[in-house]
Design a protein around this motif. Structure first.
Motif, PDB file in Angstrom:
ATOM      1  N   SER A   1       0.810  -1.230   0.000  1.00 26.33           N
ATOM      2  CA  SER A   1       0.000   0.000   0.000  1.00 26.33           C
ATOM      3  C   SER A   1       0.846   1.285   0.000  1.00 26.33           C
ATOM      4  N   PRO A   2       0.608   2.166  -0.991  1.00 31.58           N
ATOM      5  CA  PRO A   2       1.354   3.426  -1.036  1.00 31.58           C
ATOM      6  C   PRO A   2       1.104   4.285   0.200  1.00 31.58           C
ATOM      7  N   PHE A   3      -0.106   4.198   0.721  1.00 25.46           N
ATOM      8  CA  PHE A   3      -0.476   5.003   1.890  1.00 25.46           C
ATOM      9  C   PHE A   3       0.191   4.446   3.151  1.00 25.46           C
ATOM     10  N   CYS A   4       0.254   3.107   3.235  1.00 23.72           N
ATOM     11  CA  CYS A   4       0.941   2.488   4.376  1.00 23.72           C
ATOM     12  C   CYS A   4       2.446   2.767   4.314  1.00 23.72           C
ATOM     13  N   TRP A   5       3.016   2.832   3.110  1.00 21.61           N
ATOM     14  CA  TRP A   5       4.439   3.177   3.009  1.00 21.61           C
ATOM     15  C   TRP A   5       4.695   4.586   3.518  1.00 21.61           C
ATOM     16  N   ARG A   6       3.785   5.491   3.242  1.00 19.97           N
ATOM     17  CA  ARG A   6       3.935   6.846   3.795  1.00 19.97           C
ATOM     18  C   ARG A   6       3.987   6.782   5.323  1.00 19.97           C
ATOM     19  N   THR A   7       3.093   5.976   5.881  1.00 18.07           N
ATOM     20  CA  THR A   7       3.044   5.878   7.342  1.00 18.07           C
ATOM     21  C   THR A   7       4.287   5.184   7.891  1.00 18.07           C
ATOM     22  N   LYS A   8       4.766   4.145   7.200  1.00 19.30           N
ATOM     23  CA  LYS A   8       5.980   3.455   7.685  1.00 19.30           C
ATOM     24  C   LYS A   8       7.166   4.412   7.696  1.00 19.30           C
ATOM     25  N   PHE A   9       7.273   5.235   6.668  1.00 19.98           N
ATOM     26  CA  PHE A   9       8.360   6.217   6.643  1.00 19.98           C
ATOM     27  C   PHE A   9       8.166   7.287   7.723  1.00 19.98           C
ATOM     28  N   ALA A  10       6.932   7.686   7.939  1.00 21.94           N
ATOM     29  CA  ALA A  10       6.677   8.706   8.978  1.00 21.94           C
ATOM     30  C   ALA A  10       7.071   8.162  10.352  1.00 21.94           C
ATOM     31  N   LEU A  11       6.726   6.897  10.619  1.00 18.24           N
ATOM     32  CA  LEU A  11       7.095   6.279  11.903  1.00 18.24           C
ATOM     33  C   LEU A  11       8.610   6.170  12.025  1.00 18.24           C
ATOM     34  N   ALA A  12       9.269   5.748  10.953  1.00 22.86           N
ATOM     35  CA  ALA A  12      10.731   5.619  10.982  1.00 22.86           C
ATOM     36  C   ALA A  12      11.393   6.987  11.160  1.00 22.86           C
ATOM     37  N   HIS A  13      10.854   7.997  10.488  1.00 26.58           N
ATOM     38  CA  HIS A  13      11.391   9.363  10.590  1.00 26.58           C
ATOM     39  C   HIS A  13      11.336   9.849  12.034  1.00 26.58           C
ATOM     40  N   LYS A  14      10.281   9.477  12.729  1.00 27.75           N
ATOM     41  CA  LYS A  14      10.115   9.868  14.131  1.00 27.75           C
ATOM     42  C   LYS A  14      10.878   8.942  15.080  1.00 27.75           C
ATOM     43  N   GLY A  15      11.495   7.904  14.504  1.00 24.72           N
ATOM     44  CA  GLY A  15      12.249   6.973  15.341  1.00 24.72           C
ATOM     45  C   GLY A  15      11.354   6.127  16.229  1.00 24.72           C
ATOM     46  N   LEU A  16      10.130   5.879  15.787  1.00 25.62           N
ATOM     47  CA  LEU A  16       9.163   5.114  16.579  1.00 25.62           C
ATOM     48  C   LEU A  16       9.133   3.668  16.097  1.00 25.62           C
ATOM     49  N   SER A  17       9.202   2.724  17.039  1.00 24.47           N
ATOM     50  CA  SER A  17       9.131   1.320  16.633  1.00 24.47           C
ATOM     51  C   SER A  17       7.664   0.925  16.480  1.00 24.47           C
ATOM     52  N   TYR A  18       7.432  -0.045  15.625  1.00 21.71           N
ATOM     53  CA  TYR A  18       6.041  -0.447  15.367  1.00 21.71           C
ATOM     54  C   TYR A  18       6.028  -1.900  14.907  1.00 21.71           C
ATOM     55  N   GLU A  19       4.883  -2.511  15.083  1.00 18.95           N
ATOM     56  CA  GLU A  19       4.638  -3.830  14.516  1.00 18.95           C
ATOM     57  C   GLU A  19       3.487  -3.707  13.544  1.00 18.95           C
ATOM     58  N   THR A  20       3.501  -4.551  12.502  1.00 20.83           N
ATOM     59  CA  THR A  20       2.426  -4.462  11.516  1.00 20.83           C
ATOM     60  C   THR A  20       1.480  -5.646  11.644  1.00 20.83           C
ATOM     61  N   ILE A  21       0.235  -5.405  11.327  1.00 21.82           N
ATOM     62  CA  ILE A  21      -0.790  -6.443  11.275  1.00 21.82           C
ATOM     63  C   ILE A  21      -1.263  -6.507   9.827  1.00 21.82           C
ATOM     64  N   PRO A  22      -1.041  -7.628   9.141  1.00 20.32           N
ATOM     65  CA  PRO A  22      -1.444  -7.696   7.731  1.00 20.32           C
ATOM     66  C   PRO A  22      -2.966  -7.748   7.584  1.00 20.32           C
ATOM     67  N   VAL A  23      -3.484  -6.961   6.657  1.00 20.16           N
ATOM     68  CA  VAL A  23      -4.930  -6.911   6.393  1.00 20.16           C
ATOM     69  C   VAL A  23      -5.115  -6.943   4.881  1.00 20.16           C
ATOM     70  N   ARG A  24      -5.971  -7.830   4.410  1.00 16.80           N
ATOM     71  CA  ARG A  24      -6.239  -7.856   2.963  1.00 16.80           C
ATOM     72  C   ARG A  24      -7.496  -7.052   2.656  1.00 16.80           C
ATOM     73  N   PHE A  25      -7.694  -6.779   1.374  1.00 17.58           N
ATOM     74  CA  PHE A  25      -8.856  -5.981   0.969  1.00 17.58           C
ATOM     75  C   PHE A  25     -10.157  -6.489   1.604  1.00 17.58           C
ATOM     76  N   THR A  26     -10.292  -7.827   1.637  1.00 16.57           N
ATOM     77  CA  THR A  26     -11.558  -8.405   2.112  1.00 16.57           C
ATOM     78  C   THR A  26     -11.505  -8.786   3.592  1.00 16.57           C
ATOM     79  N   GLU A  27     -10.534  -8.226   4.295  1.00 13.60           N
ATOM     80  CA  GLU A  27     -10.415  -8.536   5.729  1.00 13.60           C
ATOM     81  C   GLU A  27     -10.616  -7.287   6.581  1.00 13.60           C
ATOM     82  N   LYS A  28     -11.491  -6.426   6.129  1.00 10.64           N
ATOM     83  CA  LYS A  28     -11.683  -5.155   6.840  1.00 10.64           C
ATOM     84  C   LYS A  28     -12.178  -5.323   8.269  1.00 10.64           C
TER      85      LYS A  28
END
Lengths: 230, 230
Positions: free
Chosen positions: B18-45
């Protein structure tokens, strides 16, 4: 002595159309700096300070700066205690993108739609200069360029969508108040408005509300400008 | 507990496009914040926090924020003592324009060129969902859209000119260092790179140098991402 601004003039000295000079006029007004203008026509480059061949150029007590972007950067640094044009270093870096986007869309492409109107408002020598240089740039005659206006304007206007979407979320490109980014985009619209009764914006374009706000800024700096033939 | 990021996944859980999630991953990294991801598919809302139907969404210790722009604004305000994403209020206001410009050019238009490749990398239910919703949006079949790629890519690439001209003058859209504006534009390029071996950038595009710099940031956050079929 206040700041001197070398400002492009059409056949009528009171017509001051340059989109780049409008950016500078707004930057000076934003900083609350008084200035006087010196009209310069296309073929009067000898009036400009040595080493300069394009407007705008400012003379700030002997300090000579050309190019609208460089002037804005100079004003921001020199008059740092006055209202900021960019709202910080990030604002300036990001405004550079808006500047190149606007130059491309409005000046390089948008000019096509009103190019005969621009040409017709020049003195004969300037008109010849303008036609020769710009027909070479566009690779087409002015008559052909403006002749395609009705069929080309729809696709051109679609490219304004990012502006519309941004201004749906905030009052100005600068946020709650105008920044140099607003002057970047407004300059070419003012240029078109001065030269042509053809409006680059459709009558129902929501950008009209923003343009109206821009025309009212600084006691109607732009709204009271003299328009060709009107 | 660190921040949780609900991140779009393709058929392969390790593909996070996701292009939007990549923006967020970079924003978190820029802030030096650690994070874990939860995979979600289109039909797993149904996996997303209540009231949210689109990624990215973050959960910051119980504070739930959706939408990449709103997440960036939240991080900037909440973690104000960490490196700034926008470089001041003007930087944020001006980045909004870059965000709408990039969404329009890359996500809404650029997607056409790789849309079959995106579709092919989904699980069957997601592929059906993606085709139905996006073919309606574009008003054309995926085969028709990607089939026009060779003839359409030239005009599309011309629209990148403002980026090229800006990055000729400064190293990043943010200036000397990357800002959220860089992440805005890079996100969709990363998305395309993950899904397709067709490169949205021409081999000789000077933007390649900037994209390489972006892929190297934060220990290769983007450069080491898993790509479909490679």
């Amino acid at each position: 002595m206040g700041i001197l601004l070398y400002d492009l003039a059409a056949a009528d000295d009171a017509i001051r159309p340059s989109p780049f000079c409008w950016r500078t006029k707004f930057a000076l007004a934003h900083k609350g700096l008084s200035y006087e203008t010196i009209p310069v026509r296309f073929t009067e480059k000898q009036k400009l300070p040595a080493g300069h061949s394009k407007v705008p150029v400012i003379d700030d007590g002997g300090k000579i700066i050309g190019d609208s972007w460089d002037i804005a950067a100079y004003l921001e640094e020199t008059y740092a205690d006055r209202p900021s044009l960019f709202g910080g270093a990030g604002g300036m870096a990001h405004a550079r993108f808006i500047n190149t986007w606007a130059d491309q869309l409005f000046v390089n492409t948008g000019a096509r739609h009103i190019i005969l109107d621009i040409w017709a408002a020049q003195l004969p020598a300037d008109a010849d200069y303008f036609r020769t240089t710009r027909e070479k740039f566009f690779g087409a005659t002015f008559e052909a360029l403006q002749g395609e206006r009705e069929s080309a304007i729809g696709a051109w206007r679609e490219q304004l969508l990012p502006l519309r979407l941004t201004l749906r979320r905030q009052k100005f490109l600068g946020g709650e108040a105008p920044s140099y980014a607003d002057y970047i985009v407004f300059g070419p619209l003012q240029w078109a408005r001065i030269f042509s009764s053809f409006d680059l914006l459709a009558a129902n374009d929501p950008l009209n509300a923003w343009r109206e706000r821009m025309m009212g800024l600084f006691d109607g700096l732009a709204g009271t400008a003299k328009l060709v033939g009107r």
